[in-house]
Design a protein around this motif. Structure first.
Motif, short mmCIF file in Angstrom:
data_model
loop_
_atom_site.label_atom_id
_atom_site.label_comp_id
_atom_site.label_asym_id
_atom_site.label_seq_id
_atom_site.Cartn_x
_atom_site.Cartn_y
_atom_site.Cartn_z
N ASP A 37 17.91 42.24 114.58
CA ASP A 37 17.47 42.82 113.31
C ASP A 37 16.11 42.30 112.87
OD1 ASP A 37 18.02 40.25 112.45
OD2 ASP A 37 19.89 40.80 111.43
N GLY A 38 15.51 41.39 113.66
CA GLY A 38 14.18 40.88 113.35
C GLY A 38 14.10 40.07 112.08
N HIS A 39 15.19 39.36 111.72
CA HIS A 39 15.22 38.68 110.43
C HIS A 39 14.25 37.51 110.34
CE1 HIS A 39 17.94 36.00 112.71
NE2 HIS A 39 17.55 35.07 111.84
N ARG A 40 13.82 36.97 111.49
CA ARG A 40 12.86 35.86 111.44
C ARG A 40 11.46 36.34 111.07
NH1 ARG A 40 14.42 31.10 114.04
NH2 ARG A 40 12.44 30.29 113.24
N GLY A 41 11.23 37.63 111.17
CA GLY A 41 9.91 38.17 110.86
C GLY A 41 9.87 39.04 109.62
N GLY A 42 11.00 39.11 108.89
CA GLY A 42 11.03 39.96 107.71
C GLY A 42 12.44 40.12 107.19
N ASP A 43 12.63 41.07 106.29
CA ASP A 43 13.94 41.33 105.72
C ASP A 43 14.82 42.08 106.72
OD1 ASP A 43 15.69 43.52 104.03
OD2 ASP A 43 15.59 41.56 103.03
N ALA A 44 15.97 41.50 107.07
CA ALA A 44 16.81 42.05 108.13
C ALA A 44 17.30 43.46 107.80
CB ALA A 44 18.00 41.13 108.39
#
Length: 301
Positions: free
Chosen positions: A133-140
């Protein structure tokens, strides 16, 4: 009984609203979309004003006839422009199935968005598979929703989204192999698109390796170019996206949570497409490294 004047006014109002609000719609379906959208907006607004004036102020028959003639001629001209500038992907002689696999919610749009949109318009069935979900780079949540919006914009038949740990996908290698194997069994793709091993991002490398393990018996695997690809990325397969670079830019813009990042800018997206187009002796292109590629599959695309 509804008069032709009233019908024209309703139609022109609808046309103006569609041109004003339909930015994504124009970008997905036409070349030079912003120029075409503004042209439609200005012309339809002018025609609407003229027809409203005739209707409200009870213009003479001569003036009404002249306005009707100009309106029909203007709409016909816009129709010709819309037809001439419509994206022109050639219909596939034999539709194929494509599985595109990415590590993060925006990877497919950035790397192969033009290709996927072109495949869809040619009649091929395209499925997307995203691993985190790419949560380390933004809002999941926002990134997951953006992935669905991007897939819908490009016309993908489906998008499956997993929540393996962002930036630590290597730890989930065996699980990713399992979900990719399941996707291959479910969709039976003719061509698989995935990350290149020549990439600085550890998640991209992990997805590349997992795809190769899961697709070890598959005959056609192409590796696309991410913004984090290294100088060792050496493509030999190119897809002309001349009619689809605007659609690719708009697909990338769907990922609103990521737009502050430099590689998400339209200038960077177009620059890479232009560079690869020069290599392919085309105006713009997307580039791929083949792991292996059955020549008949590319011919059918």
């Amino acid at each position: 009984m509804v008069s032709i004047d009233e019908l024209l006014i309703v139609f022109l109002i609808t046309f103006v609203v569609a041109a004003a609000l339909g930015r994504s719609w124009f970008h997905r379906r036409w070349r030079r979309p912003e120029l075409l959208r503004r042209m439609c907006l200005i012309a339809a607004s002018a025609l609407l004003a003229a027809n409203l004036a005739c209707f409200l102020f009870e213009a003479s028959e001569l003036w009404r006839t002249a306005t009707l003639t100009v309106t029909l001629g203007g709409l016909a001209s816009l129709g010709v422009a819309l037809t001439a500038l419509r994206n022109g992907a050639a219909p596939a002689r034999q539709p194929r199935r494509v599985l595109a696999i990415g590590a993060h919610p925006d990877d497919l749009e950035l790397a192969c968005g033009g290709t996927l949109a072109k495949f869809v318009d040619s009649g091929h069935e395209v499925q997307g598979l995203v691993m985190s979900d790419g949560h380390r780079g933004g809002d999941a949540l926002e990134r997951s929703l953006d992935a669905q919006r991007g897939a819908a914009f490009m016309g993908l038949t489906g998008m499956t989204h997993h929540n393996f740990t962002d930036t630590d996908l290597l730890r989930h290698s065996q699980e990713m192999v399992g979900v990719i194997e399941a996707a291959i069994a479910r969709y039976n793709p003719d061509i698989i698109l995935t990350h290149s091993n020549h990439d600085q991002h550890q998640d991209h490398q992990a997805v590349h390796v997992a795809t190769l393990r899961a697709a070890r018996q598959h005959h056609s695997i192409l590796c696309y170019e991410s913004p984090s690809a290294t100088r060792d990325f050496s493509p030999s397969v190119f897809v002309d996206i001349d009619d689809y670079v605007d659609a690719k830019v708009q697909a990338v813009k769907m990922h609103s949570d990521q737009l502050a990042k430099p590689y998400m800018t339209p200038e960077r997206v177009r620059g890479i497409a232009s560079f690869r187009g020069g290599q392919a002796r085309r105006r713009v292109a997307e580039a791929y490294e083949p792991v292996r590629l059955l020549s008949t599959e590319m011919e059918k695309l």
